[in-house]
Design a protein around this motif. Structure first.
Motif, short mmCIF file in Angstrom:
data_model
loop_
_atom_site.label_atom_id
_atom_site.label_comp_id
_atom_site.label_asym_id
_atom_site.label_seq_id
_atom_site.Cartn_x
_atom_site.Cartn_y
_atom_site.Cartn_z
N SER A 62 0.83 -1.21 0.00
CA SER A 62 0.00 0.00 0.00
C SER A 62 0.86 1.26 0.00
O SER A 62 0.53 2.24 -0.66
CB SER A 62 -0.97 0.00 1.20
OG SER A 62 -0.32 0.32 2.41
N MET A 105 -7.36 5.51 5.18
CA MET A 105 -6.29 4.53 5.35
C MET A 105 -5.28 5.00 6.39
O MET A 105 -4.79 4.22 7.21
CB MET A 105 -5.61 4.27 4.01
CG MET A 105 -6.49 3.56 3.00
SD MET A 105 -5.81 3.59 1.31
CE MET A 105 -4.35 2.56 1.50
N TYR A 114 0.91 9.33 5.14
CA TYR A 114 0.49 7.94 5.02
C TYR A 114 1.65 7.00 5.35
O TYR A 114 1.48 6.04 6.11
CB TYR A 114 -0.07 7.64 3.62
CG TYR A 114 -0.49 6.21 3.53
CD1 TYR A 114 -1.67 5.80 4.13
CD2 TYR A 114 0.33 5.25 2.97
CE1 TYR A 114 -2.04 4.46 4.14
CE2 TYR A 114 -0.04 3.91 2.97
CZ TYR A 114 -1.22 3.52 3.56
OH TYR A 114 -1.57 2.19 3.58
N TYR A 146 -6.03 -3.75 3.94
CA TYR A 146 -4.94 -3.13 3.17
C TYR A 146 -4.63 -3.85 1.87
O TYR A 146 -4.15 -3.23 0.93
CB TYR A 146 -3.73 -2.83 4.08
CG TYR A 146 -4.13 -1.63 4.88
CD1 TYR A 146 -3.93 -0.36 4.38
CD2 TYR A 146 -4.87 -1.77 6.05
CE1 TYR A 146 -4.42 0.76 5.04
CE2 TYR A 146 -5.36 -0.67 6.71
CZ TYR A 146 -5.15 0.59 6.20
OH TYR A 146 -5.66 1.68 6.84
N HIS A 152 -7.59 -2.15 -0.01
CA HIS A 152 -7.37 -0.71 -0.26
C HIS A 152 -6.17 -0.46 -1.18
O HIS A 152 -6.14 0.54 -1.89
CB HIS A 152 -7.20 0.04 1.06
CG HIS A 152 -8.49 0.29 1.77
ND1 HIS A 152 -9.70 0.46 1.13
CD2 HIS A 152 -8.76 0.40 3.11
CE1 HIS A 152 -10.64 0.67 2.02
NE2 HIS A 152 -10.10 0.63 3.23
#
Length: 195
Positions: free
Chosen positions: A14, A44, A78, A123, A126
């Motif tokens: 990710s 996220m 992130y 994840y 996503h």
């Protein structure tokens, strides 16, 4: 392979995909119908922070689950959140700890191994969501996808999945010749053909 290592690998995938996001793409659509790409990355990011807090015994605090604005560098934010959750899960005893996850239940806590499984599935999915939103090819490791399949199969299907705040949409039928990834996506209500 242990769920902590599988999750670490899912998170690493990710981080790589999110690193491709340019600011101009943040307003674009995603397979998560109600979210732009910016909304998805914000979700996220906070989920990493919330799960990290849960691993450290503070998941019941609603503030750790509050979505924050992306800020000037959402990719860096992130990546930092991803690093934090991987570190939290790697701490001694995390797999056996009790995680408070109010988005799943305010009545019970979850054994760490199971909670990390929830995170891992999220994840994998996503990562596909972000790659699809960007239109970039995604080659997830087959063993990671295979490990996520039983996690997706265990998610209850039913009317609750049609609610606006549901984590996954209702299951879809997978084609007879579907790949493992396509089967996984169908189990969580994603169309592999989304563009």
């Amino acid at each position: 392979m242990h769920i902590i290592e599988l999750d670490r690998r899912a998170v690493a995938e990710s981080v790589w995909v999110v690193s491709l996001v340019e600011p101009a793409a943040l307003g674009g659509p995603t397979p998560c119908a109600q979210w732009t790409l910016g909304d998805l990355i914000a979700h996220m990011t906070v989920q990493h922070r919330g799960f990290a807090a849960a691993a450290r015994g503070a998941g019941a605090d609603p503030r750790v689950w509050e979505v924050a604005p992306l800020g000037d560098d959402p990719v860096a934010a992130y990546a930092a959140a991803a690093e934090d959750v991987v570190a939290a899960f790697a701490e001694p005893g995390a797999a056996g700890a009790r995680f408070a996850l109010p988005e799943f239940s305010t009545e019970v806590t979850f054994r760490g191994e199971r909670a990390i499984g929830f995170h891992c599935l999220d994840y994998v999915v996503h990562t596909w969501d972000v790659a699809s939103a960007l239109g970039v090819p995604l080659d997830l490791p087959p063993d990671l996808v295979r490990a996520a399949l039983p996690l997706a199969e265990a998610v209850p299907d039913g009317p609750g999945r049609a609610e606006p705040a549901a984590a996954f949409a209702p299951r879809l039928a997978a084609a007879p010749d579907a790949t493992d990834l396509d089967r996984l996506l169908a189990l969580v209500g994603r169309s592999p053909d989304w563009r």
